[in-house]
Design a protein around this motif. Structure first.
Motif, short mmCIF file in Angstrom:
data_model
loop_
_atom_site.label_atom_id
_atom_site.label_comp_id
_atom_site.label_asym_id
_atom_site.label_seq_id
_atom_site.Cartn_x
_atom_site.Cartn_y
_atom_site.Cartn_z
N PRO B 40 0.84 -1.19 0.00
CA PRO B 40 0.00 0.00 0.00
C PRO B 40 0.88 1.25 0.00
O PRO B 40 1.95 1.26 0.60
N ASP B 45 -0.61 1.68 -6.20
CA ASP B 45 -1.74 1.53 -5.30
C ASP B 45 -2.78 2.61 -5.57
O ASP B 45 -3.97 2.34 -5.58
N ALA B 46 -2.30 3.82 -5.80
CA ALA B 46 -3.23 4.92 -6.07
C ALA B 46 -4.03 4.63 -7.34
O ALA B 46 -5.25 4.82 -7.37
N ARG B 49 -6.59 1.87 -6.72
CA ARG B 49 -7.75 2.31 -5.94
C ARG B 49 -8.65 3.24 -6.75
O ARG B 49 -9.89 3.19 -6.64
N SER B 53 -12.54 2.47 -7.65
CA SER B 53 -13.65 3.35 -7.28
C SER B 53 -14.50 3.72 -8.49
O SER B 53 -15.71 3.89 -8.37
N LEU B 66 -7.14 -5.52 -2.67
CA LEU B 66 -6.47 -6.33 -1.66
C LEU B 66 -4.96 -6.26 -1.93
O LEU B 66 -4.51 -6.69 -2.99
#
Lengths: 504, 328, 154
Positions: B40, B45-46, B49, B53, B66
């Motif tokens: 993370p 990771d950004a 995510r 979303s 995950l």
């Protein structure tokens, strides 16, 4: 005054109803993830990032920062009460904190650590506010040689950490350093001690080892005898620290603030390093250092203050240069990026509202945290009234979930359990396991910075004698070694053995 | 007890209880797990995510990210490869995985998975490294730098965020293309390496634009070139390698993959979502703020990318390993 | 054999293991230190300090290190309970990817309460179920921590 103006505007921003609410949620959430072992600020922040999408950038960073420094408040709880380090920064707190609980002074230890956290946290915001750009440039001066010099001092200090003798501690330190070398060598890509197990490529995680060797070991030890009776009887008036305890913790708290603030600027495991340097400093300065490890309040006050002070200064490189020094600031930086704000050298001038709003919210947040944490002390301590035979399965389960959640891997659980067994035997024969864990932390960075420095200087050791920083630090560690030798040699031949026994 | 109840209530508010889908088609009928094989906090990771979303709105089911880091993404991707082929486990695939697998092969070790076990669904982003030097460096242009590198082979030092990683390999490509040599000092992560450049501890590095451009704007370092075929929008006055006539381009892609044997209709459905996300405005802005570019690549294009980069990387590894052997 | 000696044997064994595998790694040169040098030096120091401790462990009884000098018998005492806990935990870890967190955790707690804490069956079952469910909701749902899943949806 620029600073005063900025701060006033910042308070205006931070005191809006929404930002106050977000700050509170962040602090509360941070305390919670801090209390739960294994689930640290990093997981806490990552989990809440999606929730910040709809917020203003200031609100988002206020909340995430709240989690970050709030987690350091909560970290001491399980360390003090159950010998389970809630965060890796609280490993040192276990040493004296847990002993205080066994003596019935757990409440006082938690109270002092909340108090110290508040002072350390607040002082480091003052530093962050006044010195951010200057200090960021100083932090950039820290190359591999400087990093190595710092860790060399830490390494020399490690020997005197354990409660046993120097000779008993050293094998633990070497073993910890050796465990730290497991995995892929970052400089050449060679695999060390991995035996083709892919899970070992990145080395053995610190948290499973710390929680296993200290926490699980302690639970196994405690279940031997004390299953049927309540282990700790605590009266309510024992929750508050006594006058002598308060007086004794002033010095450690002030020194811890300074130590934490300076070390927080360094990259890597600044929180852990700061708490541990603070502990050793207090032990060195104590009139009766041999009492450390038996439940001295100084051994809790200093480290717990230091790791909070480190949270403040760890944000300096990230806010004023856009270079995060640890994983948690890195996630906060991404949250800002998502909102289209670039942390970097221009951040403070370009987005003064965000910067000063954040600073002001940190002052407010720290006040919220101490108000939040003092009543929590009572609640957590009274949990110890639950019969241990009900409590221990729950603690075990929480340790297992926390470890699993870091990387959703059963392998980490095997490590947790695997280190629990030696931890149990070590506890039984009164060996200190903390030096091993701290050695595991400093080992990899120490090796890396030494080798990086030599690679840069083309093999010349003179690189360690070039800057005033390294000169001072290496001089200091040499003096420390000489002092240890002197202390060992000073007594007459008859007491020679005894001196070794007591160590340094 | 009331106290705990209020904590729970607040936590629920803060966590933003996931929206319950009104109606769902055949796929997806339950939440989808998106395995991110990186720790993370990184740039990957950004992106993961952000993708999740946007994608969960289009799919009408939660997409849960995950993190399963380890062995430079190989552990996480192995989990993707071994998941049931039902489309409910997807993975964040990238150049990093290719690098890791090729490294294992070059060393004669057996990697935990092969590329054949994964099927690329589509690419989301491409990222191009830039050459950064300390603010006080005497080099004004790329030509100065190459001339100096040629004059003193093996004298100048560069750093990377990790050995054989995304910021090391582009430098090796550059060095091999220009016939020069330099000393490599690997660091743990992009942050420490950038620190080394800003502090003047190394002579140059190839870094990602996201973290470097603000430092350049603040006068802490300078950017010599973009290691791609065109200039970047955010730094329009920095030339690209192609303009400079240096054949040393490097591209890092990131996309979504699944285990092979995933039924074609499901792959098509996910591919549609990947395409939509890649072309989404908000997603594009996020990527731009990180100096990367959102660009949809079809599964076949990704497969070609993988093959090409595996060749390049494999060759670099061979040269490097041979050099290492020569030293012993 | 004293406890100190037993512990020093562990250090000696780890040192020997470390040395054996690290000398197989390249040692490098001063300007390119290899991956083997650091672990090799550490293993050597570990061997050295372990050996020193082994020799010293023979000495006479001293108050300061009373714990270390207690006979090995004391260490082997009371092993039953910790052994049970370790075994049960291992079983729990092995089983939760099969049957899912909720079931495995409740069962794990139930056996611990029944067998180790020696509560009655009814009490253990109710308490284990309650804690298992509460932890599943708290960690899995509220904190959104990834919990192991089996073939069941929980």
């Amino acid at each position: 005054m620029d600073v005063l103006n900025g701060l006033l505007n910042g308070f205006q921003t931070a005191l809006s109803f929404q930002n106050l609410y977000l700050c509170f949620i962040g602090c509360l959430w941070g305390t919670m993830v801090g209390v739960l072992p294994g689930i640290g600020p990093l997981a806490g922040i990552t989990l809440l990032i999606p929730a910040t999408f709809g917020l203003s950038p200031t609100g988002a960073i206020i909340m995430l920062a709240g989690i970050y420094y709030g987690a350091m408040y909560g970290g001491s709880t399980t360390s003090v009460l159950m010998n389970v380090p809630g965060e890796s920064a609280s490993v040192v707190t276990c040493i004296d904190g847990y002993k205080m609980t066994l003596k019935g002074r757990g409440g006082a230890a938690l109270f002092i650590s909340a108090w110290g956290s508040w002072i350390g946290g607040t002082l480091s915001i003052v530093g962050l506010m006044l010195l951010a750009p200057t200090l960021a440039n100083v932090a950039m001066k820290f190359g591999p040689p400087e990093m190595f010099a710092v860790l060399l001092v830490a390494f020399v200090l490690l020997g005197s950490l354990g409660s046993g003798s120097f000779f008993r501690t050293m094998p633990m330190v070497f073993l910890g350093l050796l465990i730290g070398t497991i995995g892929m060598d970052p400089l050449t890509g060679s695999m060390r001690f991995t035996h083709n197990v892919h899970e070992l490529y990145d080395g053995i995680g610190l948290l499973p080892v710390a929680m296993g060797a200290m926490g699980i070991g302690e639970i196994l030890f405690a279940t031997e005898e004390t299953l049927v009776k309540v282990i700790h009887k605590i009266k309510f008036r024992d929750l508050w620290p006594t006058r002598p305890e308060l007086a004794a913790s002033w010095g450690p708290i002030m020194r811890g603030s300074g130590i934490g603030f300076v070390i927080g600027l360094l990259p890597g495991s600044a929180h852990v390093l700061s708490s541990f340097v603070s502990y050793i400093t207090e032990k060195r300065l104590a009139k009766r250092p041999e009492e450390f490890g038996t439940g001295r309040i100084e051994g809790v006050a200093g480290p717990e203050t230091a790791n909070n002070a480190a949270s403040g200064s760890a944000m300096i490189p990230f806010l004023s240069l856009g270079i995060p020094t640890g994983p948690a600031p890195a996630v906060m930086m991404i949250a800002l990026l998502i909102h289209g704000i670039q942390p970097g050298p221009m951040f403070i001038t370009k987005h003064p509202d965000v910067f000063w709003g954040l600073i002001a919210s940190m002052y407010i947040g720290n006040v919220m945290l101490i108000i939040l944490n003092v009543p929590l002390v009572g609640i957590f301590v009274s949990m110890l009234r639950i019969p241990f035979r009900i409590l221990f399965p729950v603690i075990l389960l929480i340790c297992l979930i926390g470890t699993y959640s870091v990387n959703t891997s059963s392998f980490e659980l095997a490590i947790l359990l695997g280190f629990g067994i030696p931890g149990y035997f070590a506890r039984k024969i009164k060996y200190d396991i903390a030096p091993l864990i701290l050695a595991m932390i400093i080992g990899p960075t120490m090796e890396l910075s030494l080798r990086q420095a030599l690679m840069r200087s083309d093999g010349s050791f003179l690189i360690f004698w070039e800057s005033p920083i390294t000169m001072t630090l290496i001089g200091a560690s040499a003096l420390l070694v000489l002092w240890n030798i002197y202390r060992a040699l000073r007594p007459t031949a008859a007491s020679w053995e005894k001196a070794l026994e007591e160590g340094t | 007890m009331r106290f705990f109840a209020s904590i729970l209530a607040l936590a629920l508010v803060a966590a933003g209880a996931p929206a319950i889908p009104a109606a769902a088609a055949d796929y997806p009928a339950k939440p989808i797990t998106l395995i991110n094989p990186n720790a993370p906090g990184g740039g990957h990771d950004a992106v993961a995510r952000a993708f999740a979303s946007v994608a969960e709105k289009m799919l009408g089911q939660p997409v849960v990210v995950l993190n399963k880091a380890g062995a430079s993404t190989m552990l996480g991707m192995t989990a993707v490869a071994q998941a049931a082929p039902d489309g409910y486990t997807l993975g964040v695939d990238s150049t990093t995985t290719t690098n890791a697998l090729e490294w294992e092969l070059a060393n004669g070790r057996k990697p935990p998975l092969t590329r054949a076990e994964l099927v690329p669904i589509g690419g989301l982003t491409v990222n191009v490294p830039i050459v950064v030097i300390p603010a006080g460096s005497p080099w004004k242009t790329m030509a100065d730098m190459i001339a100096d590198l040629k004059a003193k082979p093996g004298f100048y030092a560069f750093c990377s965020g990790g050995l054989y990683g995304g910021t090391h390999l582009p430098v090796e490509v550059l060095l091999q293309a220009t016939g020069t040599k330099a000393r490599h000092v690997p660091h743990k992560g992009g942050g420490p390496c950038l620190t080394a450049v800003v502090g003047g501890h190394v002579h140059f590095a190839n870094q990602w634009p996201a973290s470097s451009i603000p430092l350049a704007q603040g006068g802490k370092l300078r950017i010599l070139a973009v290691q791609g075929d065109k200039r970047l929008k955010s730094i329009p006055d920095v030339p690209s390698m192609k303009e400079l006539g240096i054949d040393a381009q490097w591209i890092q892609w990131l996309g979504i993959s699944a285990t092979k044997k995933t039924p074609a209709p499901i792959l098509a459905r996910v591919r549609e979502v990947v395409k939509k996300v890649a072309e989404d405005d908000a997603f594009g802005k996020l990527l731009e703020s990180q100096g990367a570019e959102a660009r949809y690549l079809s599964g076949e294009e990704v497969a070609r990318f993988i093959k090409a980069e595996a060749d390049v990387v494999g060759k670099i590894y061979k040269v490097l390993l041979a050099e290492d052997k020569g030293k012993k | 054999m004293t406890n100190d000696r037993a512990a020093s044997l562990l250090f000696l064994a780890s040192g020997a293991y470390g040395l054996y595998f690290s000398v197989q790694l390249p040692m490098g040169t001063w300007n390119q230190p290899g991956p083997g040098i650091f672990p090799a030096v550490l293993s050597f120091l570990l061997l050295l300090s372990g050996a020193a401790w082994f020799i010293r462990g023979k000495g006479k009884q001293r108050a300061a290190d009373e714990g270390g000098r207690r006979g090995a018998i004391a260490v082997a005492k009371n092993l039953a309970t910790p052994l049970k806990i370790v075994g049960l935990t291992a079983l729990f870890v092995l089983s939760f990817n099969l049957v899912g967190y909720l079931l495995a955790a409740s069962l794990y707690l139930f056996i611990l309460l029944l067998w180790v804490s020696r509560y009655g069956i009814a009490f253990s079952a109710v308490l284990a179920g309650a804690i298992g469910l509460a932890s599943w909701i708290f960690f899995g749902k509220i904190l959104a921590v990834p919990l192991p899943q089996g073939f069941l949806p929980f």
